[in-house]
Design an enzyme around this catalytic site. Structure first.
Site, mmCIF file in Angstrom:
data_model
loop_
_atom_site.group_PDB
_atom_site.id
_atom_site.type_symbol
_atom_site.label_atom_id
_atom_site.label_comp_id
_atom_site.label_asym_id
_atom_site.label_seq_id
_atom_site.Cartn_x
_atom_site.Cartn_y
_atom_site.Cartn_z
ATOM 1 N N SER A 1 0.826 -1.209 0.000
ATOM 2 C CA SER A 1 0.000 0.000 0.000
ATOM 3 C C SER A 1 0.865 1.266 0.000
ATOM 4 O O SER A 1 0.348 2.354 -0.231
ATOM 5 C CB SER A 1 -0.869 0.011 1.263
ATOM 6 N N GLY B 1 -4.697 -1.580 6.008
ATOM 7 C CA GLY B 1 -4.968 -2.243 7.285
ATOM 8 C C GLY B 1 -6.327 -1.982 7.903
ATOM 9 O O GLY B 1 -6.766 -2.715 8.787
ATOM 10 N N CYS C 1 3.686 -6.315 9.610
ATOM 11 C CA CYS C 1 3.299 -5.291 8.633
ATOM 12 C C CYS C 1 4.626 -4.808 8.077
ATOM 13 O O CYS C 1 5.528 -4.456 8.854
ATOM 14 C CB CYS C 1 2.549 -4.150 9.315
ATOM 15 N N CYS D 1 3.003 -7.160 1.357
ATOM 16 C CA CYS D 1 2.067 -6.523 2.270
ATOM 17 C C CYS D 1 1.385 -7.660 3.041
ATOM 18 O O CYS D 1 0.763 -8.541 2.431
ATOM 19 C CB CYS D 1 1.035 -5.737 1.457
ATOM 20 N N HIS E 1 5.618 -2.183 6.778
ATOM 21 C CA HIS E 1 6.022 -0.829 7.192
ATOM 22 C C HIS E 1 6.944 -0.885 8.418
ATOM 23 O O HIS E 1 7.849 -0.082 8.560
ATOM 24 C CB HIS E 1 4.794 0.021 7.526
#
Ligand code: DGL
Length: 226
Positions: free
Chosen positions: A7, A39, A179, A69, A181
């Site tokens: 994303s 999310g 995640c 992801c 990120h």
């Protein structure tokens, strides 16, 4: 060509690792920032977004796609057979690795991934480890706003300290950065939790994809003596 998507900036950790492992392979990275964050989306929305990402990367010429992801990977089992055949979800290799490292596993993930129990389900295929999943959605926006290893705001430091306390209180031996990120904050988290083994699905997924590509290459070049 290999396609990689997320994303936003999270999947770049997997993309970088993949480029390091198979530098001669052409690749393309898609950040679906228009629809971020993933999310907080429903399962049906995520299926539609994941399908669209796979379609866009295939149209670009990608023959294999790494779903960098965890949230999108958590709906992989609900994709069509042809979509599953060309894509690789990063939850499975991370779950397999975490299961081999300890009996008490904490997962920090997005709201959707944590509530889906995707990591618990996958880990249970490899071991009887107890798994605790924590939703840490606000950390996604902190990373998108530029909080990465070496450049972390006071707000982000506070969030990371609170997360570390939860992980330590849970008695975890292993922490999955569920995640992608959060892989941007792996250095910070390993300093806060030196006693905990950290598993990055971004890295585990990239390693798995590189293995698949290398195996395919070997097969194309096979020599048979009679
Ligand atoms: N980086 C993604 C993941 O691994 C999703 C973050 C988001 O868009 O909420 O789950």
């Amino acid at each position: 060509m290999i396609g990689v998507f997320d994303s936003g900036v999270g999947g770049l950790c997997a993309y970088r690792e993949l480029r390091r492992l198979i530098p001669r392979e052409d690749s393309v990275y898609l950040a679906d920032i228009k629809n971020a964050p993933y999310g907080t989306k429903s399962e049906d929305e995520l299926i539609a977004l994941t399908r669209a990402d796979i379609k866009r990367l295939s149209a670009f010429g990608a023959r294999k796609i790494l779903i960098a992801c965890c949230t999108a990977s958590s709906v992989w089992h609900r994709l069509e057979k042809e979509e599953r055949e060309i894509s690789l979800p990063i939850i499975t290799p991370a779950a397999r690795l975490a299961a081999s490292l300890g009996e008490r596993i904490a997962v920090i993930a997005t709201e959707h991934t944590a509530s889906s129990g995707a990591f618990s389900k996958e880990i249970s295929k490899f071991s009887d480890a107890s798994v605790m999943e924590f939703a840490e959605q606000e950390l996604v926006s902190l990373v998108e706003r530029g909080n990465r290893d070496g450049s972390v705001s006071g707000e982000c430091k506070d969030t990371l300290s609170a997360i570390s306390r939860r992980v330590r209180d849970a008695g975890a031996e292993v922490l999955i950065l569920g995640c992608t990120h959060f892989s941007h904050l792996e250095g910070e988290l390993s300093m806060l939790l030196p006693e905990v083994k950290i598993v990055s699905p971004a890295r585990a997924g990239a390693i798995e994809m590189a293995k698949t590509i290398n195996e395919g290459r070997r097969e194309r070049g096979r020599v048979i003596y009679t």
